[in-house]
Design a protein around this motif. Structure first.
Motif, PDB file in Angstrom:
ATOM      1  N   TYR A  36     -23.210  -1.591  -4.562  1.00  0.00           N
ATOM      2  CA  TYR A  36     -24.166  -2.660  -4.250  1.00  0.00           C
ATOM      3  C   TYR A  36     -25.588  -2.228  -4.614  1.00  0.00           C
ATOM      4  CZ  TYR A  36     -26.879  -5.986  -1.501  1.00  0.00           C
ATOM      5  OH  TYR A  36     -27.783  -6.922  -1.105  1.00  0.00           O
ATOM      6  N   LYS A  39     -26.136  -2.326  -8.360  1.00  0.00           N
ATOM      7  CA  LYS A  39     -26.331  -3.704  -8.843  1.00  0.00           C
ATOM      8  C   LYS A  39     -27.748  -4.186  -8.544  1.00  0.00           C
ATOM      9  CE  LYS A  39     -23.067  -6.196  -9.879  1.00  0.00           C
ATOM     10  NZ  LYS A  39     -22.616  -6.700 -11.158  1.00  0.00           N
ATOM     11  N   LYS A  40     -28.239  -3.888  -7.343  1.00  0.00           N
ATOM     12  CA  LYS A  40     -29.594  -4.296  -6.967  1.00  0.00           C
ATOM     13  C   LYS A  40     -30.643  -3.542  -7.793  1.00  0.00           C
ATOM     14  CE  LYS A  40     -29.352  -7.323  -3.679  1.00  0.00           C
ATOM     15  NZ  LYS A  40     -30.029  -8.607  -3.745  1.00  0.00           N
ATOM     16  N   MET A  42     -30.329  -2.544 -10.880  1.00  0.00           N
ATOM     17  CA  MET A  42     -30.365  -3.147 -12.212  1.00  0.00           C
ATOM     18  C   MET A  42     -31.094  -4.491 -12.207  1.00  0.00           C
ATOM     19  SD  MET A  42     -29.056  -0.965 -14.050  1.00  0.00           S
ATOM     20  CE  MET A  42     -27.879  -0.887 -15.341  1.00  0.00           C
ATOM     21  N   LYS A  43     -31.024  -5.223 -11.088  1.00  0.00           N
ATOM     22  CA  LYS A  43     -31.666  -6.537 -11.018  1.00  0.00           C
ATOM     23  C   LYS A  43     -33.142  -6.456 -10.616  1.00  0.00           C
ATOM     24  CE  LYS A  43     -27.554  -9.244  -9.951  1.00  0.00           C
ATOM     25  NZ  LYS A  43     -26.917 -10.126  -8.962  1.00  0.00           N
ATOM     26  N   ALA A  44     -33.582  -5.311 -10.083  1.00  0.00           N
ATOM     27  CA  ALA A  44     -34.969  -5.178  -9.620  1.00  0.00           C
ATOM     28  C   ALA A  44     -35.932  -5.319 -10.791  1.00  0.00           C
ATOM     29  CB  ALA A  44     -35.163  -3.837  -8.928  1.00  0.00           C
ATOM     30  N   GLU A  45     -37.010  -6.054 -10.545  1.00  0.00           N
ATOM     31  CA  GLU A  45     -37.964  -6.317 -11.609  1.00  0.00           C
ATOM     32  C   GLU A  45     -39.194  -5.418 -11.526  1.00  0.00           C
ATOM     33  OE1 GLU A  45     -38.790 -10.470 -11.439  1.00  0.00           O
ATOM     34  OE2 GLU A  45     -36.738 -11.027 -11.931  1.00  0.00           O
ATOM     35  N   LYS A  49     -39.585  -1.657  -6.351  1.00  0.00           N
ATOM     36  CA  LYS A  49     -38.218  -1.969  -5.933  1.00  0.00           C
ATOM     37  C   LYS A  49     -37.213  -1.016  -6.572  1.00  0.00           C
ATOM     38  CE  LYS A  49     -38.773  -6.884  -4.930  1.00  0.00           C
ATOM     39  NZ  LYS A  49     -38.354  -8.249  -5.283  1.00  0.00           N
ATOM     40  N   LYS A  50     -37.469  -0.668  -7.829  1.00  0.00           N
ATOM     41  CA  LYS A  50     -36.561   0.276  -8.506  1.00  0.00           C
ATOM     42  C   LYS A  50     -36.609   1.648  -7.832  1.00  0.00           C
ATOM     43  CE  LYS A  50     -36.013  -1.666 -13.070  1.00  0.00           C
ATOM     44  NZ  LYS A  50     -34.605  -1.731 -13.356  1.00  0.00           N
ATOM     45  N   TRP A  53     -34.646   1.274  -4.451  1.00  0.00           N
ATOM     46  CA  TRP A  53     -33.198   1.204  -4.684  1.00  0.00           C
ATOM     47  C   TRP A  53     -32.667   2.513  -5.267  1.00  0.00           C
ATOM     48  CZ3 TRP A  53     -30.586  -1.938  -2.019  1.00  0.00           C
ATOM     49  CH2 TRP A  53     -31.031  -3.218  -1.736  1.00  0.00           C
TER      50      TRP A  53
END
Length: 111
Positions: A36, A39-40, A42-45, A49-50, A53
């Motif tokens: 999970y 996945k988050k 990879m979606k962080a912009e 956030k990166k 995560w």
């Protein structure tokens, strides 16, 4: 005698499986959370956030590695599966050595 050996191996594998049940659950949960988090990540912009995560991913990776003894439990479960599959094969080999069973099979082939 073969059944006794299979039963003894099944008991030993069952005890090992039960002893490693906790780490197996911990490994499954930590791998699910790690999936999970990946996945988050990879979606962080944003970079913030990166980083968050990624840090959480490293923590979950450490938790997954700490549950490495669970692999022994997985091997024990696989051994139990193999014993279950081979349990009836011991009986079949005894029947193949029975001369009357072979006679009936050969007689049926002649007809």
């Amino acid at each position: 005698m073969k059944k006794f050996g299979l039963a003894a191996a099944a008991v030993i594998a069952g005890v090992v499986l039960l002893a490693n049940l906790g780490p197996m659950v911990g490994l499954a949960v930590s791998i699910a959370i790690l999936y999970y988090v990946a996945k988050k990540f990879m979606k962080a912009e944003t970079t913030g956030k990166k980083v968050i995560w990624g840090g959480l991913g490293l923590i979950m990776l450490a938790a997954s590695i700490s549950n490495a003894p669970a692999i022994i439990g997985v091997v024990a479960a696989f051994v139990l599966y193999l014993i279950y599959k081979n349990w009836n094969k011991a009986r079949e080999t005894q029947l193949d050595n029975d001369p009357f069973v072979n006679f009936e099979r050969e007689w049926a082939k002649l007809k």
